[in-house]
Design a protein around this motif. Sequence first.
Motif, PDB file in Angstrom:
ATOM      1  N   VAL A 122       0.844  -1.199   0.000  1.00 21.18           N
ATOM      2  CA  VAL A 122       0.000   0.000   0.000  1.00 21.18           C
ATOM      3  C   VAL A 122       0.876   1.245   0.000  1.00 21.18           C
ATOM      4  N   THR A 123       1.936   1.230   0.836  1.00 18.36           N
ATOM      5  CA  THR A 123       2.829   2.384   0.892  1.00 18.36           C
ATOM      6  C   THR A 123       3.480   2.625  -0.473  1.00 18.36           C
ATOM      7  N   ALA A 124       3.926   1.541  -1.100  1.00 19.34           N
ATOM      8  CA  ALA A 124       4.560   1.670  -2.416  1.00 19.34           C
ATOM      9  C   ALA A 124       3.570   2.266  -3.417  1.00 19.34           C
ATOM     10  N   ALA A 125       2.333   1.763  -3.371  1.00 13.18           N
ATOM     11  CA  ALA A 125       1.311   2.279  -4.289  1.00 13.18           C
ATOM     12  C   ALA A 125       1.093   3.766  -4.034  1.00 13.18           C
ATOM     13  N   LEU A 126       1.080   4.147  -2.752  1.00  9.20           N
ATOM     14  CA  LEU A 126       0.890   5.563  -2.418  1.00  9.20           C
ATOM     15  C   LEU A 126       2.055   6.400  -2.951  1.00  9.20           C
ATOM     16  N   ALA A 127       3.261   5.819  -2.896  1.00  5.11           N
ATOM     17  CA  ALA A 127       4.430   6.552  -3.376  1.00  5.11           C
ATOM     18  C   ALA A 127       4.332   6.777  -4.883  1.00  5.11           C
ATOM     19  N   LEU A 128       3.685   5.842  -5.581  1.00  5.63           N
ATOM     20  CA  LEU A 128       3.568   5.963  -7.040  1.00  5.63           C
ATOM     21  C   LEU A 128       2.365   6.807  -7.448  1.00  5.63           C
ATOM     22  N   LEU A 129       1.491   7.106  -6.501  1.00  6.15           N
ATOM     23  CA  LEU A 129       0.215   7.767  -6.803  1.00  6.15           C
ATOM     24  C   LEU A 129       0.363   9.047  -7.636  1.00  6.15           C
ATOM     25  N   PRO A 130       1.308   9.950  -7.271  1.00  7.11           N
ATOM     26  CA  PRO A 130       1.388  11.209  -8.028  1.00  7.11           C
ATOM     27  C   PRO A 130       1.683  11.008  -9.512  1.00  7.11           C
ATOM     28  N   LEU A 131       2.187   9.816  -9.911  1.00 11.62           N
ATOM     29  CA  LEU A 131       2.425   9.568 -11.332  1.00 11.62           C
ATOM     30  C   LEU A 131       1.108   9.533 -12.095  1.00 11.62           C
TER      31      LEU A 131
END
Lengths: 610, 233
Positions: free
Chosen positions: A315-324
């Motif tokens: 989930v954290t990784a997905a959140l880190a990619l979110l702004p893309l």
Amino acid sequence: MTYSSILIQFLNGLASASSLFLVAAGLSLIFGVTRIVNFAHGSLYMLGMYVAVGLAGQIGFWWSVPLAALAVAGFGALVEALLLRRIYGAPELLQALATFALVLVVKDYTLWQWGPEDILGPRAPGLDGAVTIAGNRFPEYDLFLIAFGPLVLAALWLLLKRTRWGTLVRAATQDREMASALGVNQRWLFTSVFTLGACLAGLGGALQIPREPATLLIDLSVVVDAFVVVVIGGLGSIPGAFVAAFLIAEIKAFCIGLGYSTLTLVIEFIVMAVVLVIRPWGLFGRKPVLPRGPGAIERPLTPPSRTVIAALVAVTAALALLPLAYGGYTLVLMVDILIFALFAVSLHFIMGPGGLHSFGHAAYFGLGAYGAGLLAVRAGAPMEVSLAFAPLLAGLGALVFGWFCVRLSGVYLTMLTLAFAQIIWSIVFQWDDFTGGSNGIVGLWPAPWLASKTAYYYLTLVSCVAAIALLWRVLYSPFGYALRAARDSPTRADAIGMDVRQLQWAGFAVAGLFAGIAGALYAFSKGSISPETMAVSRSVDGLVIVLLGGIQTLTGPVWGAALFTWLQDTMARNIDYWRAVIGAVILLLVLAFPQGITGFVAERLEQRRT
Amino acid sequence: MLEVRGLNAGYGPAKILFDLALKAAPGEVVVLLGRNGAGKSTTLKSIMGLLRLHAGEVTFEGRRIDRLPTYRIARLGLGYVPEDRRIFTDLTVMENLEVGRQAPRADAPHWSPERLFTLFPNLGRMQDRLGGRMSGGEQQMLTIARTLIGNPKAVLLDEPSEGLAPVIVEQMAQTILEMKKSGLCVLLCEQNLHFAHLVGDRAYVIEKGHLRYSGSMAELERDDAVREQFLSV
């Protein structure tokens, strides 16, 4: 102050005390028997006001008062039978949450039925003049109210002491289980007590209409006043409520009379804090009987499994990619969600594993926000410095208030946390020169390198994830286990050499510190802050999030924060009566999942395994 | 009159009772014996509906009562005297009795306040005393009187002799025999074997939630092995 103006202020205080006593007596009765902390009690009072104002035009004031009281009593009976009856077995915080949801529903109903404007009530025919007392004009109606309070006290006293119903109520207040083992039907008793309490609240509201306009803001302010009165007087004690109502109303009247009217916002909380520190169970209360036997056993907080950790990392990784993939509003909403997730996790830390049920956690969120704002605007500190030091202010506040709070337990502790939050709130609200008063502080901008939405999102993500991970890690440290030991069996923890108070005090301060981090991040994400940042409703939001997520789960507060923040945001933008919808959703969730959503899922998973 | 079959119960995840079965008839004093923590009080609480059963059934006069709320069970004529007395300390003696009062039953002995005050003369002399201002022995009398005034057909008594002076224990035994004589069914929890002998007709012995022995009181008296294994401290 002359002798005659002292007398007039004294009489003013007496008149206010009567209506306060009616509300507080009902609240106290209901709590005594059902053990439900009824947040909706102020809403019942508000309904009484509006119904009376509505009826007075057609049938006259004197008929509208008893009819409004009866209508509110009927509504109370319905609420008890349809809603509360289903959740008497649920944890008490969840019951409080349900009554709070009711506050939202009633507020929006009132808004829909009577509109947003304050409505002036009629004068009381026959008592609309004034008499001269010691050279001052004093309203006749207020004299009537002064006499009415003691009459109700006497009637309640007779009812409780001289009837079988009263004997059963007093028995059930002390030991419901034993009363039922003697054949006392609790259902009927609960419904009748709740109906009577609602009737008193409605009566209090209806009687107030010649003195002040019906307003939508009255519900929470009345219920908070009533709580203060009930806690000062001692939970469940009717004479206590009477004395405390008298005390509070008089102190407020003299604050106004002496020209310190701004003090009225905070004075009752200061009185309550002082009373609780000296007499932890109120003036007329007695030390509550500890629950017998093993009581409710909290489900152990097992360390997260590898799967759960992997999922959290994902989930954290997905959140880190979110702004893309997303920008603009989604990121703003995500920043809110992350901040409230941290706020909720810090509240959960002290409420769940810590066992201290705080109704004033917003104070520490607000202290963090105002610490950051004041450092940046008043001291001209750079944003990075403000962000780093602001949480310390929150931690310090929690350290000071926590010292008092951990000396109490149960509802008294809860009310003291609320009192402290209100004290901070009113200081911030009134100290115009320093905190900006009700306007708050504007022009809080992040440093240039964090000015873009994406950059600030990453700052929030990193800070919140790190802070949440740290708090969770602490829960599985010796300190975390000791906190749970102190919660589950203070006496035993004590006996094996743990300093329970010290532990809880430290836990309280840690929770405050982390709420402060969330607050500081919030201040710079919004650009401005106001006393709203630390209002009661924020504390309640935190409670809703934690309880929805499941109080005895680890990750629950995070999912609760995501769901609640998203829901509130979507509703507020799209629906006029969004409060009622949120209230209804909370009610449904409480009825369907009395253990919280995560708790419910965990239970199902466990059942499948066994 | 009272019958328990396959009773399993406990608090939350902690299991206390395993497949317990017992019976009690009118005019009979049945003693449930066991060490501290064996599950005696839990058994009574389960019968009374104060604890949700995990499994099993309880019948009273042929009627299933294990799903009924506590107050309905009490109104069917099953009285309960808890071990820690649980007097309403804010209420006077008369008010405590008022809470327990139920309408007379055609098929159960009727206890008026006057009759109770003959049985417990002390209580008659302190009718307006607050429950919290009574001695332990007086409270124990009151808790029994409070249950009897509901005119029960059967009474569950949880360690009535605990913490009482020897002379009061003696009086307590007389009281129980009096109740038996009037036709009540009494299910009594005890650790005090001597007291159990004074009043009991039959005995069950439980250990760690399992039923280990059942038989007449006289048989138990002769069975040193059972007493040694399950009851001696």
